[in-house]
Design an enzyme around this catalytic site. Sequence first.
Site, short mmCIF file in Angstrom:
data_model
loop_
_atom_site.label_atom_id
_atom_site.label_comp_id
_atom_site.label_asym_id
_atom_site.label_seq_id
_atom_site.Cartn_x
_atom_site.Cartn_y
_atom_site.Cartn_z
N GLY A 58 1.15 -1.30 0.35
CA GLY A 58 -0.14 0.04 0.00
C GLY A 58 0.52 1.33 0.03
N ASN A 94 -2.55 2.32 -10.42
CA ASN A 94 -3.27 1.34 -8.90
C ASN A 94 -2.77 0.43 -9.12
OD1 ASN A 94 -3.84 1.96 -6.43
ND2 ASN A 94 -6.43 0.98 -7.00
N ASP A 120 -1.57 4.55 -6.66
CA ASP A 120 0.15 4.39 -5.87
C ASP A 120 1.05 5.99 -6.58
OD1 ASP A 120 -1.26 1.96 -6.18
OD2 ASP A 120 0.43 1.60 -5.03
O1 MRU Z 1 0.73 -3.96 -4.75
P1 MRU Z 1 0.36 -3.16 -3.28
O2 MRU Z 1 -0.04 -4.44 -2.58
O3 MRU Z 1 1.34 -2.17 -2.47
O4 MRU Z 1 -0.69 -2.51 -4.07
C1 MRU Z 1 -1.68 -0.82 -3.01
C2 MRU Z 1 -2.68 -0.53 -4.11
O5 MRU Z 1 -3.04 -0.45 -5.36
C3 MRU Z 1 -3.54 0.16 -3.55
O6 MRU Z 1 -4.52 0.60 -3.74
C4 MRU Z 1 -2.63 1.62 -3.31
O7 MRU Z 1 -1.70 1.49 -2.65
C5 MRU Z 1 -3.33 3.22 -2.62
S1 MRU Z 1 -3.33 2.56 -1.01
C6 MRU Z 1 -3.84 3.33 0.46
#
Ligand code: MRU
Length: 316
Positions: free
Chosen positions: A42, A225, A215
């Site tokens: 995240g 994202n 992201d």
């Molecule tokens: O691969 P991840 O689990 O790190 O991806 C996370 C996401 O895509 C979330 O939607 C994004 O980081 C927003 S978190 C508030």
Amino acid sequence: MIWDGTVLRMLDQRVLPTQEEWLELKTYQDVVDAIKTMAVRGAPAIGVAAAYGLALAALHDADRTIASKELAASRPTAVNLFWAIDRINALPAWEFESVLSEAKAIEAEDLAMNHAIGRHGASLISAGANILTVCNTGSLATAGHGTALGVIRTAHSDGKGIHVYTCETRPRQQGLRLTAYELANEGIPFHSIADGVAASLMRAGKVDCVIAGADRIAANGDAANKIGTYSLAVQARHHGIPFYIAAPTSTFDVSLAHGDLIPIEERDGTELTHIEGVQIAPSRTPVYNPAFDVTPGELIDAIITEKGVHRPPFAF
Ligand code: MRU
């Protein structure tokens, strides 16, 4: 995430929701490993973890440049990681107490931003709304409260009587494992759905809006994202359903004019071919496994930040 004197404790997101295991990270290399292997994930949570990683590096007199480089190389897409590392590196001295206090400030500010995002975003949610979301954007993915899930939390605590559809989010299943865990813990009514169910729910009139996190957001509002977010935005536009992105301004990268310039992480194919270590695809199946996609700004009806609700055309 809890800073505990000389160690960083965090819930291991790889084994949730069936096990609640706390990791004890003692060195910055432990933090690099936790980010790479997605024990913490995240965008905002990665940024906070990296900041505490640098506090651990300072505590153990590690080289500032090497620690920063290793942390920055842990994942490529979420810009919060680089934003947090740059912020620590802007400190005049490489001294444990000041690095730690900056890391704590980054964490506290993220929490405050999420509450503000929740407040602004809740103004877009009508009573009884069915909200569709993807991945995990809650307390686990941030310093607390969450971004897209922060909007959902605030709308729920405002008594709006909302209901959530949370997409499974293959391959890592953040929606099914983590968002479901957070929603269940808070008593927010929800159904988990397989990713392919979203369009038919929209067609049936069962979705009032889609809210996702981000992201990295480029200057023109294009938003990277979790993989699958772009298809949700296309589906939402087709069905005339508002599509919102919720993210703090630490997720903006205005040095990039548009989303094609955002680096997209490709992860190991075993994330698709195996579940819980069990092979489910033929051996040697070739896999293309991008972890993120970019939703063009023209498909986004609003970007919700701690500063307010931003409407297109976006120019950050
Ligand atoms: O691969 P991840 O689990 O790190 O991806 C996370 C996401 O895509 C979330 O939607 C994004 O980081 C927003 S978190 C508030």
